[in-house]
Scaffold this motif. Structure first.
Motif, PDB file in Angstrom:
ATOM      1  N   CYS A   1      -4.847   2.607  -7.211  1.00 51.41           N
ATOM      2  CA  CYS A   1      -3.563   3.206  -7.601  1.00 51.41           C
ATOM      3  C   CYS A   1      -3.179   4.343  -6.659  1.00 51.41           C
ATOM      4  CB  CYS A   1      -3.616   3.693  -9.041  1.00 51.41           C
ATOM      5  SG  CYS A   1      -3.721   2.371 -10.267  1.00 51.41           S
ATOM      6  N   TYR A   2      -4.141   5.203  -6.365  1.00 54.56           N
ATOM      7  CA  TYR A   2      -3.868   6.342  -5.479  1.00 54.56           C
ATOM      8  C   TYR A   2      -3.389   5.846  -4.112  1.00 54.56           C
ATOM      9  CZ  TYR A   2      -4.429  10.895  -3.234  1.00 54.56           C
ATOM     10  OH  TYR A   2      -4.193  12.060  -2.555  1.00 54.56           O
ATOM     11  N   LYS A   3      -4.067   4.824  -3.579  1.00 55.35           N
ATOM     12  CA  LYS A   3      -3.680   4.278  -2.272  1.00 55.35           C
ATOM     13  C   LYS A   3      -2.271   3.701  -2.323  1.00 55.35           C
ATOM     14  CE  LYS A   3      -4.692   2.957   1.984  1.00 55.35           C
ATOM     15  NZ  LYS A   3      -4.979   3.923   3.071  1.00 55.35           N
ATOM     16  N   SER A   4      -1.944   3.008  -3.419  1.00 60.00           N
ATOM     17  CA  SER A   4      -0.598   2.438  -3.562  1.00 60.00           C
ATOM     18  C   SER A   4       0.456   3.534  -3.635  1.00 60.00           C
ATOM     19  CB  SER A   4      -0.530   1.564  -4.821  1.00 60.00           C
ATOM     20  OG  SER A   4      -1.473   0.526  -4.776  1.00 60.00           O
ATOM     21  N   PHE A   5       0.192   4.569  -4.444  1.00 59.93           N
ATOM     22  CA  PHE A   5       1.149   5.664  -4.579  1.00 59.93           C
ATOM     23  C   PHE A   5       1.302   6.423  -3.260  1.00 59.93           C
ATOM     24  CE2 PHE A   5      -0.521   5.839  -9.194  1.00 59.93           C
ATOM     25  CZ  PHE A   5       0.323   4.801  -9.555  1.00 59.93           C
ATOM     26  N   GLN A   6       0.233   6.490  -2.491  1.00 56.86           N
ATOM     27  CA  GLN A   6       0.273   7.158  -1.193  1.00 56.86           C
ATOM     28  C   GLN A   6       1.271   6.471  -0.263  1.00 56.86           C
ATOM     29  OE1 GLN A   6      -3.606   7.215   0.791  1.00 56.86           O
ATOM     30  NE2 GLN A   6      -3.470   9.421   0.957  1.00 56.86           N
ATOM     31  N   VAL A   7       1.343   5.149  -0.370  1.00 59.48           N
ATOM     32  CA  VAL A   7       2.288   4.370   0.442  1.00 59.48           C
ATOM     33  C   VAL A   7       3.711   4.494  -0.100  1.00 59.48           C
ATOM     34  CG1 VAL A   7       2.943   2.023   1.143  1.00 59.48           C
ATOM     35  CG2 VAL A   7       0.541   2.712   1.190  1.00 59.48           C
ATOM     36  N   VAL A   8       3.847   4.439  -1.420  1.00 62.31           N
ATOM     37  CA  VAL A   8       5.174   4.311  -2.025  1.00 62.31           C
ATOM     38  C   VAL A   8       5.915   5.630  -2.187  1.00 62.31           C
ATOM     39  CG1 VAL A   8       6.413   3.569  -4.102  1.00 62.31           C
ATOM     40  CG2 VAL A   8       4.494   2.209  -3.243  1.00 62.31           C
ATOM     41  N   THR A   9       5.236   6.676  -2.650  1.00 60.17           N
ATOM     42  CA  THR A   9       5.958   7.886  -3.069  1.00 60.17           C
ATOM     43  C   THR A   9       6.779   8.551  -1.958  1.00 60.17           C
ATOM     44  OG1 THR A   9       3.884   9.151  -2.835  1.00 60.17           O
ATOM     45  CG2 THR A   9       4.487   8.418  -5.030  1.00 60.17           C
TER      46      THR A   9
END
Length: 307
Positions: A68-76
């Motif tokens: 989740c953290y990796k995904s949010f790092q890309v998206v936010t």
């Protein structure tokens, strides 16, 4: 890496153990093994006891949080509206809520979890969230949030495409979906992707294009294991690799990346081969030392990065 929940989670384990509410380490190892078999063979994923939920949290929270953290790092960084309210659907013991809190500390997060044994743990690990037992897919629900997130849930539902569309409809700005990297899950995400685009959604990530996609698109993140984590999994390695897939959508257009790296870069003498998703499809691109700028960039890049 010390995960934000790790100490609280392990303290909870030792507290419950000392109060005789849990079996010893040997018993928890057996519970972990039983849960692993259950998730492979049993469609009913309910965790009925506090021991099951705590064992699941100890074994799975680091991987879920990391993906989740990796995904949010890309998206936010690409979200172009202010995020004040967040819904986490299927919050479990709070891994996703804790990860998103790292990026939106001032936002009001509501964590929706129907299984009490999981939410009881989540409330202790993520007290900054508002916890709700409502099922926003089946209960009467008319609220919306700027950002709606769901991780490792849709693949367990009978109609994941319809469910994703419901989550999209209660999002005012952004929807982020995260799940495992199994090929069947990738097929599910492709169907969700197409359905939401057909309903006016704009891609944020990971795709650099919006046309039909059949790529087995997934990524990986390294997860560090604590001593207790290793013991419960009968593992000797201090880490594991969590493979995952994610999709992010916006209500308004977002500038897409030119390319996304789909596999680990292959480095050999004088050249680097990248497997790329581009705005015209997938391709393998060879970057040689003669192209100094691109070669330097490729050498620093990793699976999942924009390029």
């Amino acid at each position: 890496m010390i995960y934000p929940f790790q100490q609280d989670l392990e303290n909870l384990y030792y507290t419950l153990k000392s109060d005789n509410n849990l079996s010893g380490l040997r018993g928890l190892k057996q519970t972990a093994s039983d849960l692993s078999n259950k998730y492979i063979h049993d469609k009913n994923k309910d965790l009925r006891t506090i021991e099951q939920s705590l064992t699941y949290a100890l074994c799975r929270m680091p991987a879920t949080y990391s993906a989740c953290y990796k995904s949010f790092q890309v998206v936010t960084p690409k979200i172009n509206t202010e995020i004040k309210t967040i819904f986490d659907f299927g919050a479990g013991t709070g891994a996703t809520s804790i990860a998103i809190h790292q990026f939106f500390e001032q936002a009001q997060i509501t964590s929706f979890e129907t299984q009490k044994t999981q939410s009881d743990i989540g409330k202790k690990l993520a007290p900054f969230c508002d916890w709700s037992s409502k099922n926003i897919l089946t209960d009467t629900f008319n609220q919306t949030a700027d950002l709606v997130v769901s991780a490792y849930v849709l693949n367990e539902l009978s109609n994941p495409v319809e469910s994703a569309l419901k989550l999209w409809n209660i999002s005012k700005s952004t929807l982020i979906l995260i799940d495992n990297a199994m090929p069947k899950t990738s097929e599910m995400m492709q169907k969700i992707r197409q359905e939401l685009i057909n309903n006016g959604a704009y891609m944020i990530a990971p795709c650099p294009r919006t046309n039909l996609c059949t790529e087995w698109c997934h990524f990986a993140v390294r997860v560090e294991r604590s001593k207790l984590h290793k013991a419960l999994k009968n593992a000797s390695a201090p880490f594991e690799d969590e493979k995952f897939t994610f999709l992010a959508f916006s209500k308004t257009p977002v500038e897409l990346p030119q390319n996304r790296i789909l596999r680990h870069p292959q480095i050999s003498s004088g050249k680097i081969t990248l497997s790329l998703c581009t705005n015209s499809g997938t391709e393998n691109r060879i970057i040689t030392k003669s192209n100094k700028e691109n070669y330097k960039s490729a050498k620093k890049s990793s699976w999942g990065d924009e390029f």
